[in-house]
Design an enzyme around this catalytic site. Structure first.
Site, PDB file in Angstrom:
ATOM      1  N   ASP A  21       0.872  -1.177   0.000  1.00 37.61           N
ATOM      2  CA  ASP A  21       0.000   0.000   0.000  1.00 37.61           C
ATOM      3  C   ASP A  21       0.911   1.228   0.000  1.00 37.61           C
ATOM      4  OD1 ASP A  21      -2.220  -1.610   0.242  1.00 37.61           O
ATOM      5  OD2 ASP A  21      -2.752  -0.964   2.264  1.00 37.61           O
TER       6      ASP A  21
ATOM      7  N   HIS B 114       4.789  -7.455   0.222  1.00 39.72           N
ATOM      8  CA  HIS B 114       4.432  -8.750  -0.358  1.00 39.72           C
ATOM      9  C   HIS B 114       5.091  -8.927  -1.724  1.00 39.72           C
ATOM     10  CE1 HIS B 114       1.010  -9.756   2.519  1.00 39.72           C
ATOM     11  NE2 HIS B 114       1.402  -8.541   2.888  1.00 39.72           N
TER      12      HIS B 114
ATOM     13  N   SER C 159       8.110   4.186   4.909  1.00 40.87           N
ATOM     14  CA  SER C 159       9.348   4.129   4.160  1.00 40.87           C
ATOM     15  C   SER C 159       9.059   3.944   2.684  1.00 40.87           C
ATOM     16  CB  SER C 159      10.254   3.025   4.697  1.00 40.87           C
ATOM     17  OG  SER C 159      11.587   3.280   4.307  1.00 40.87           O
TER      18      SER C 159
END
Length: 280
Positions: free
Chosen positions: A88, A145, A248
């Protein structure tokens, strides 16, 4: 272009010491005080707790437990695409690598060799290839992921600075992603090699991978590489590979042979979600 005051200030503050302190505080289990901080953070950044496996803020013993919260199954459905968005966040930049130069922001490029800790051999794999840089804000889900299936080849910890990685800083700090602390993870599959680079930032207490656990701290003063060629560590598309504590950036690299076509709707600053189509 003159640097904004907030960027100039980053050159002066003791970023590593500040980040180490933040990491210790995030591990504290302070009961009602921890809950108060988490409640403020969730409200201030508009965190959608309904997506979390555990939506009850009072049940998180530490800020780190809250920040690395898992999502409910199905909260991020996986698109039918060759390459999925691994996190995201918001798109910083993406596109072709010009020989060995990656576009950071207007007037700023950095080399794949610098990003990959001076590993010229690895960098050659990505000459004229493809990249995507995605910024994770504090409100985002902070697990990373896999964009596609991959067998782990190596992981390299690279010491560095800890500038903020928000869009404003990216516009004004040369070579930002190649100068900050980072973890380089290289994989391979039937289509070739690819790399996920986890870039640290101010207040990012640590980075971790599913096969190693916490990579930092401790913050080493030298580059350290782990090789996994003799281990059969394979991760499926959409499977968790790592996580950040606080916001980050992730940089994904692909070789020229990947012949990627990024999604037509992709553009800098666009919000993206884990599992959406990134490229074909």
């Amino acid at each position: 272009m003159p640097k904004p005051y907030s960027v100039k200030l980053q050159y002066l503050v003791p970023k590593i010491a500040l980040t180490a302190l933040a990491g210790k505080l995030a591990h504290l289990r302070a009961g009602w005080l921890t809950t108060t901080v988490i409640r403020w953070f969730a409200k201030h950044y508009r965190v959608n707790m309904l997506e979390a496996v555990n939506p009850d803020i009072t049940s998180y013993a530490s800020f780190n437990d809250f920040f690395t919260r898992a999502l409910k199954p199905g909260a991020r459905p996986l698109a039918d695409a060759a390459q999925l968005c691994p996190v995201d966040g918001a798109i910083s930049q993406f596109g072709r690598i010009d020989k060995d130069q990656i576009f950071q922001a207007k007037g700023h490029h950095y080399s794949t060799t610098a990003l990959l800790a001076g590993n010229a051999q690895m960098a050659r794999e990505y000459e004229n290839g493809y990249f995507a840089t995605i910024y994770l804000s504090p409100r985002d889900y902070h697990r990373i992921h896999m964009p596609c299936d991959g067998k782990l080849l190596s992981m390299t910890y690279v010491p560095g600075d800890l500038f903020s990685v928000n869009p404003l800083t990216a516009e004004h700090v040369p070579g930002l992603f190649a100068r900050n602390e980072r973890v380089v993870c290289e994989f391979a599959n039937s289509e070739g090699k690819f790399a996920l680079v986890l870039v640290g930032a101010t207040i990012v207490g640590s980075m971790a991978t599913v096969w190693h656990g916490i990579v930092n701290p401790p913050r080493r003063g030298e580059i350290q590489t782990w090789h996994y060629h003799d281990q059969d560590i394979r991760l499926k598309q959409g499977e968790e590979m790592g996580r950040f504590l606080l916001g980050s950036t992730v940089v994904v690299l692909y070789p020229e042979t990947a012949q990627l076509r990024f999604q037509p709707g992709w553009h800098p600053l666009r919000a993206v979600s884990l599992g959406e189509a990134m490229a074909q």
